[in-house]
Design an enzyme around this catalytic site. Structure first.
Site, short mmCIF file in Angstrom:
data_model
loop_
_atom_site.label_atom_id
_atom_site.label_comp_id
_atom_site.label_asym_id
_atom_site.label_seq_id
_atom_site.Cartn_x
_atom_site.Cartn_y
_atom_site.Cartn_z
CG ASP A 61 -9.58 -0.62 5.15
OD1 ASP A 61 -9.28 -1.05 4.03
OD2 ASP A 61 -8.89 -0.80 6.17
CD GLN A 98 -3.37 -4.70 6.53
OE1 GLN A 98 -3.66 -3.63 6.01
NE2 GLN A 98 -3.48 -5.84 5.88
CE LYS A 124 -3.78 -2.49 2.15
NZ LYS A 124 -4.52 -2.84 3.39
N1 GUE Z 1 -7.73 -2.91 7.29
C1 GUE Z 1 -7.48 -3.81 6.35
N2 GUE Z 1 -7.71 -3.51 5.06
C2 GUE Z 1 -7.47 -4.43 4.07
O1 GUE Z 1 -7.69 -4.16 2.88
C3 GUE Z 1 -6.93 -5.71 4.45
C4 GUE Z 1 -6.71 -5.96 5.81
N3 GUE Z 1 -7.00 -5.01 6.73
N4 GUE Z 1 -6.21 -7.17 6.21
C5 GUE Z 1 -5.86 -8.20 5.27
C6 GUE Z 1 -6.61 -8.11 3.96
C7 GUE Z 1 -5.90 -8.79 2.81
N5 GUE Z 1 -5.61 -7.74 1.85
C8 GUE Z 1 -4.86 -7.91 0.66
C9 GUE Z 1 -4.38 -6.84 -0.05
C10 GUE Z 1 -3.58 -7.03 -1.17
C11 GUE Z 1 -3.25 -8.28 -1.62
C12 GUE Z 1 -2.35 -8.44 -2.80
O2 GUE Z 1 -1.94 -7.49 -3.41
N6 GUE Z 1 -1.98 -9.67 -3.16
C13 GUE Z 1 -1.10 -9.94 -4.29
C14 GUE Z 1 0.12 -10.76 -3.86
C15 GUE Z 1 0.85 -10.25 -2.65
C16 GUE Z 1 1.90 -11.25 -2.16
O3 GUE Z 1 2.79 -11.58 -2.96
O4 GUE Z 1 1.81 -11.69 -0.99
C17 GUE Z 1 -1.84 -10.71 -5.35
O5 GUE Z 1 -2.88 -11.34 -5.02
O6 GUE Z 1 -1.41 -10.69 -6.49
C18 GUE Z 1 -3.76 -9.38 -0.94
C19 GUE Z 1 -4.58 -9.18 0.18
C20 GUE Z 1 -6.03 -6.54 2.34
N7 GUE Z 1 -6.64 -6.69 3.53
#
Ligand code: GUE
Length: 292
Positions: free
Chosen positions: A119, A96, A52
């Site tokens: 969020d 988060q 982020k």
């Molecule tokens: N307050 C809060 N807001 C959130 O938005 C929030 C949270 N807590 N807690 C956890 C979850 C999970 N989440 C993700 C965000 C980006 C990827 C992402 O970019 N994933 C990449 C890969 C990243 C890697 O390589 O690990 C992909 O799918 O291609 C995944 C999961 C946001 N969350």
């Protein structure tokens, strides 16, 4: 079968946002500033928050990362939330999740100023979403909607099954797809751990959204020929062949399911990057909503 490229779509959105920032700058307007609170050392959370912050840098947003030890008290965290609520420089912020067990996530979510809740987790924003009023849409569901929009996927009148009723994905995406909007106008079924005949239900879906957090849960027999499959799962599973020691797994048995689909999102590179892009879109919107 077409693979929905979330990584590429997110990149496009980020370019659009960078342009918006550049024209704000040229007009002498404030640059969006996102803050993120990260508690503890969870590997996944550190990766996501890091991504982020990186996205902010690329787009030209200001960002502030605030880190606390696991041992932080609920009161200390609430104090920081209140501080950010009042900080005129910060346009939006996130805490988060998950938080350590001794901290009440609901209490923290309720303490965030809805006008800075990029969020989209605060009840006021969820209420606005249900009533089609202006507010912040939760980032992951908004990212899914944006993918459906940008791939011109027909949703109106379609039979949509959402598996998983989490407050941050399953529940809100089921509401958003049922609204009288485009994308939207689906006939939505929200399935969960108590659902009977789940396999049969999924196998009848035109649009199947898997948001359960169980790797490879959706098997070939649960997917209709020609279905649109959206995989929200991002579970880290141990994998000795990877340098990091793990690999990311979606909720869908992609290798056996993809062939049957008209569209499918991969993991990684599908919904995940769109979550971050939506958060950035919300942060820019925070400025507009707050008249800056
Ligand atoms: N307050 C809060 N807001 C959130 O938005 C929030 C949270 N807590 N807690 C956890 C979850 C999970 N989440 C993700 C965000 C980006 C990827 C992402 O970019 N994933 C990449 C890969 C990243 C890697 O390589 O690990 C992909 O799918 O291609 C995944 C999961 C946001 N969350």
């Amino acid at each position: 079968m077409q693979i929905i490229n979330g990584k590429e779509t997110a990149l496009e959105i980020r370019k659009e946002l960078a342009q918006a920032v550049a024209s704000r700058k040229a007009a002498g307007k404030k640059i969006p500033h996102l803050a993120a609170i990260l508690v503890g050392n969870d590997g996944g959370s550190m990766t996501y928050v890091g991504a982020k912050v990186k996205a902010c840098e690329e787009i030209g947003f200001e960002s502030t990362l605030i880190r606390f030890e696991d041992s932080i008290t609920e009161e200390e965290l609430l104090n920081k939330v209140n501080e950010l609520n009042l900080d005129q420089e910060i346009d939006g912020f996130i805490v988060q999740l998950p938080l350590p067990a001794h901290i009440d996530e609901k209490k923290i979510t309720l303490a965030i100023d809805p006008k800075k809740d990029v969020d989209g987790f605060h009840p006021e924003n969820l209420g606005n979403m249900v009533l089609d009023l202006p507010g912040f849409l939760p980032a992951t569901p908004a990212g899914i909607i944006e993918l459906l929009r940008r791939y011109n996927i027909e949703t109106s009148g379609k039979n949509c099954v959402v598996v998983g009723r989490s407050h941050i994905v399953g529940m809100p995406v089921s509401i958003m797809l049922g609204r009288n909007t485009n994308p939207g106008n689906c006939t939505v079924t929200l399935a969960h751990s108590r659902t009977q005949n789940l396999e049969e239900l999924c196998a009848n879906a035109d649009i199947l959204i898997a948001a359960i957090g169980k790797p490879l849960f959706i098997k070939e027999n649960m997917v209709k020929e020609g279905a649109v499959v959206i995989d929200v799962g991002t579970t880290r599973v141990p994998d000795a062949s990877k340098k990091s020691g793990f690999r990311l797994r979606g909720d869908v048995d992609y290798d056996n399911v993809a062939e049957k689909c008209s569209f499918i999102t991969p993991v990684p590179g599908g919904v995940g990057p769109m979550t971050i892009a939506s958060l950035m879109m919300n942060t820019l919107r925070a400025m507009e909503l707050n008249g800056k």
